[in-house]
Design a protein around this motif. Structure first.
Motif, mmCIF file in Angstrom:
data_model
loop_
_atom_site.group_PDB
_atom_site.id
_atom_site.type_symbol
_atom_site.label_atom_id
_atom_site.label_comp_id
_atom_site.label_asym_id
_atom_site.label_seq_id
_atom_site.Cartn_x
_atom_site.Cartn_y
_atom_site.Cartn_z
ATOM 1 N N GLU A 70 3.963 5.840 -5.415
ATOM 2 C CA GLU A 70 3.881 5.895 -6.878
ATOM 3 C C GLU A 70 3.053 7.111 -7.311
ATOM 4 O OE1 GLU A 70 1.193 3.541 -10.115
ATOM 5 O OE2 GLU A 70 2.325 2.273 -8.734
ATOM 6 N N PHE A 127 0.837 -1.204 0.000
ATOM 7 C CA PHE A 127 0.000 0.000 0.000
ATOM 8 C C PHE A 127 0.871 1.253 0.000
ATOM 9 C CE2 PHE A 127 -2.205 3.415 2.279
ATOM 10 C CZ PHE A 127 -3.336 3.547 1.481
ATOM 11 N N ALA A 143 6.909 0.496 -8.104
ATOM 12 C CA ALA A 143 5.770 -0.423 -8.087
ATOM 13 C C ALA A 143 6.226 -1.878 -8.042
ATOM 14 C CB ALA A 143 4.890 -0.195 -9.311
ATOM 15 N N ARG A 192 2.333 2.005 -3.350
ATOM 16 C CA ARG A 192 1.276 2.479 -4.257
ATOM 17 C C ARG A 192 1.042 3.981 -4.050
ATOM 18 N NH1 ARG A 192 -1.495 2.053 -8.769
ATOM 19 N NH2 ARG A 192 -3.754 1.906 -8.662
ATOM 20 N N GLN A 193 0.959 4.405 -2.794
ATOM 21 C CA GLN A 193 0.799 5.833 -2.515
ATOM 22 C C GLN A 193 2.025 6.628 -2.962
ATOM 23 O OE1 GLN A 193 -2.001 7.605 -1.002
ATOM 24 N NE2 GLN A 193 -2.811 5.730 -1.888
ATOM 25 N N ARG A 209 6.691 3.802 -12.025
ATOM 26 C CA ARG A 209 6.301 2.426 -11.670
ATOM 27 C C ARG A 209 7.504 1.494 -11.673
ATOM 28 N NH1 ARG A 209 0.694 2.578 -15.179
ATOM 29 N NH2 ARG A 209 -0.698 3.087 -13.419
#
Length: 688
Positions: free
Chosen positions: A553, A547, A585, A550-551, A581
């Motif tokens: 990114e 998570f 990512a 992702r934030q 990414r």
């Protein structure tokens, strides 16, 4: 156009908008009249410069304009339809007014004169800060520009407002344009009863049998997390991640490609007109982090340290999917579904298992109790206040029997309502010629509605934290003790500190003492069983590193995009996102994924070159909460201290100064790492 009727409620708005009387045709003439009034007040005020003779009357006139435009803007977000056209016409006028005002050198001269006056040092803090921020904002609005550059800056500002609205409209229209229908229950295997009931209700609303899947948040998440039908997951995922783009099932129909390109080009030009290298530099001029390199260092350092943990988490998920679920290769539409299966195996818990213990009404009542314990305020519903939809409730906040603020709560998803969750201002706390104006807020979420069979709205624990988050923003707006509009509530607060109260309040969703207040079985009222509570807390940091990256990114993509000296083509935007990414990512991305085309935070909201604020403020909020962990989560003295140092001060003082006053020192990152389950990481970048 004829003059507006004197009875138009928008012209003389009471504290609470009369939503039962507002009509789209009232908007444009009323906004025009109120802008004319602001202009007349300014002209009069400039003849006799001073706070009481110029700025106070102008604040009063602008407040009337803001309070008229607020419900128009709000209705466009929560009802759209007939409000879109009048909102956009009003937006153009309001943007034009503020743009012109920001370049008014006579008014700028009044601010300069006040700041240089001998008595300025003895003024109340809020007034001084309002003048200081005003001077800064004049410069950022191009007051110093000449001739063609000045006109260009103003034209760009107006166009950017139009484009932001267009971007949001395209996302909403694309979301509403796609549905998937079936009359075969077997195709929906795995979906929980709450999601099935919502899908049936959606079908019935369209006069159809069976079930209708939409792209509204609750429906999308239910399918991605629980649907065993892999083909359905792929269809829904593809439709969602390609919204408002050149690809996917509605490819080209609501495409935001050209909108993004023009927004970025205009932002870059605005920065250069002001003598800055890029838009990120312009954005940071009003934030805690004043330096591009500092933000990038903060994000890159956090990403570099979180990614190895995220890679381990994803490898575990891949192995589980291969060995237990028969998926040799995890596709983007498999991630949430497989993760839920792994979570079930590891912790024997799911959000669906928790739902029955978090009925909306119980959560809401518990939230009010938490806030009452922390900040000595009580909340009462007022059913006499007219609203824009039957789902909407209105509440008063009181202290010692006296009303101090109010808020509207619009909790459930519906067609033509913008997705996501947010807080916005109805009106701010300020001193008026007739006395103190109380602050009032809108709080908006998109939870699943109560089902037709009398089942109440049952929230996931994630949705519970969303409600607490938005209420934290609301408290920042409503509990202010500042009565100068420019620095009242969240006004004047550095954007990278504005998430502090919202993220801070989320912490109570994880504390057993508070969970006992916000939970109870919707049928029996039975408390959340200890075994379930233990599992929920144990699973708190499940895939937290995934998570986090992702934030990061999103934050790095946003910030690097706005660090460019020029705008970017749609292809360049995609290329940059691909680069980010590759850096941070860990999960695969669908070929049709056009995340950027729906990234409303940065293209239609206030987070351009500011999405990093979520992580930045998370350091502050976790560190602030750590004092409650030390003293007791309902410790009255600590609650009072947070109230006085943070919530009551608005933007009247610098955010770092206020935080330091509350915590007794500058922020440290240890608490965030501990809360995230990655406390072994030692970061040396701290806000401030």
């Amino acid at each position: 156009m004829s003059n507006p009727p004197l009875t138009s409620p928008l012209l003389d708005m009471p504290l609470l908008p009369p939503f039962d009387q507002l009509q789209p045709q009232q908007v444009e003439p009323a906004i025009t009249a109120l802008i004319d009034q602001c202009d007349r007040v300014l002209d009069t005020g400039l003849k006799n410069p001073g706070w009481d003779s110029t700025l106070a009357p102008l604040e009063q006139a602008q407040d009337q304009l803001n309070r008229a435009f607020s419900p128009v803007s709000h209705l466009n977000s929560v009802l759209s339809g007939p409000w879109r056209e009048p909102y956009e016409a009003a937006l153009a006028k309001v943007t034009g007014y503020w743009t012109e005002l920001g370049q008014n050198r006579d008014l700028y001269g009044v601010y300069q004169q006040l700041a240089q006056s001998p008595e300025f040092a003895g003024w109340p803090q809020a007034r001084r800060k309002a003048v200081e921020l005003g001077l800064r904002d004049f410069v950022l609005s191009g007051v110093g520009l000449e001739g063609e550059a000045r006109d260009k800056f103003a034209a760009n500002s107006r166009r950017l407002a139009e484009l932001s609205s267009q971007f949001a409209n395209n996302v909403l229209d694309a979301t509403n344009a796609w549905t998937w229908h079936t009359e075969d229950a077997a195709e929906l295997a795995g979906l929980p009863q709450t999601a099935l009931a919502a899908a049936r209700a959606a079908a019935e609303a369209k006069g159809r049998d069976g079930w209708l899947i939409t792209l509204d948040g609750p429906a999308y998440l239910a399918v991605m997390t629980h649907a065993d039908n892999r083909a359905l997951r792929r269809q829904v995922h593809t439709a969602f991640v390609s919204r408002a783009s050149d690809t996917g099932p509605n490819g080209g129909e609501y495409d935001n490609s050209a909108v993004m390109e023009e927004i970025l080009a205009l932002r870059a030009e605005q920065a250069q007109l002001l003598g800055m290298a890029n838009y990120a530099e312009l954005s940071l001029a009003s934030k805690m982090a004043h330096d591009n390199d500092k933000v990038l260092e903060f994000l890159n350092d956090l990403a570099a340290r979180a990614k190895p943990a995220a890679e381990r988490e994803f490898a575990e998920l891949q192995n589980f999917a291969r060995d237990e679920l028969g998926l040799d290769e995890l596709q983007p539409w498999d991630i949430a579904w497989a993760a839920e299966k792994l979570k079930q195996e590891r912790y024997a818990i799911s959000q669906e298992e928790l739902r029955p213990y978090f009925p909306y009404d119980r959560v809401l009542a518990g939230l009010f109790t938490v806030v009452e314990k922390l900040f000595e305020v009580s909340v009462q519903r007022d059913e006499s206040v007219p609203t824009w939809h039957p789902d909407v409730q209105y509440f008063w906040l009181s202290r010692n029997g006296e009303r101090i603020a109010g808020f509207y709560l619009d909790p459930f998803a519906r067609e033509k309502k913008r997705g996501g969750a947010w807080m916005d201002s109805v009106c701010v706390r300020r001193q008026t010629p007739d006395g103190l104006q109380l602050p009032v807020a809108y709080l908006v979420c998109n939870f699943s509605s109560p089902a037709a069979d009398n089942m109440p709205s049952l929230l996931t624990h994630y949705e519970v934290t969303t409600l607490f988050h938005e209420f934290g923003h609301g408290l920042h707006h409503m509990l202010t003790q500042i009565d100068v509009a420019a620095v009242s509530g969240i006004n004047g607060v550095a954007w990278d500190a504005v998430e502090l109260p919202s993220q801070f309040l989320e912490n109570w969703c994880w504390e057993p003492q508070a969970i006992a207040l916000i939970s109870g079985h919707y049928e029996s009222g039975a408390p959340l069983p200890q075994a379930l509570l233990d599992k929920m807390l144990a699973a708190r940091n499940f895939q937290s590193a995934m998570f986090a990256v992702r934030q990061l990114e999103f934050a790095l993509f946003d910030f690097r995009l706005h660090c460019r000296e020029q705008g970017a083509s749609a292809a360049k935007i995609q290329q940059l996102l691909d680069e980010v990414r590759a850096q941070v990512a860990v999960v695969p991305v669908a070929e049709e994924n056009r995340f950027q085309h729906g990234f409303s935070h940065i293209f239609a909201g206030g987070y351009a070159a500011g999405y990093y604020s979520y992580k930045w403020a998370e350091v502050l909020s976790a560190d602030a909460f750590s004092l409650f962990e030390e003293q007791g989560i309902f410790d009255a003295d600590t609650g009072r201290k947070f109230l006085h140092a943070i919530l009551e001060q608005g933007g009247s003082r610098d955010a770092l100064e206020l935080f330091t006053e509350f915590r007794g020192r500058e922020p440290e990152i240890d608490a965030l790492l501990r809360h995230s389950g990655i406390e072994q990481l030692e970061l040396n970048i701290n806000p401030g």
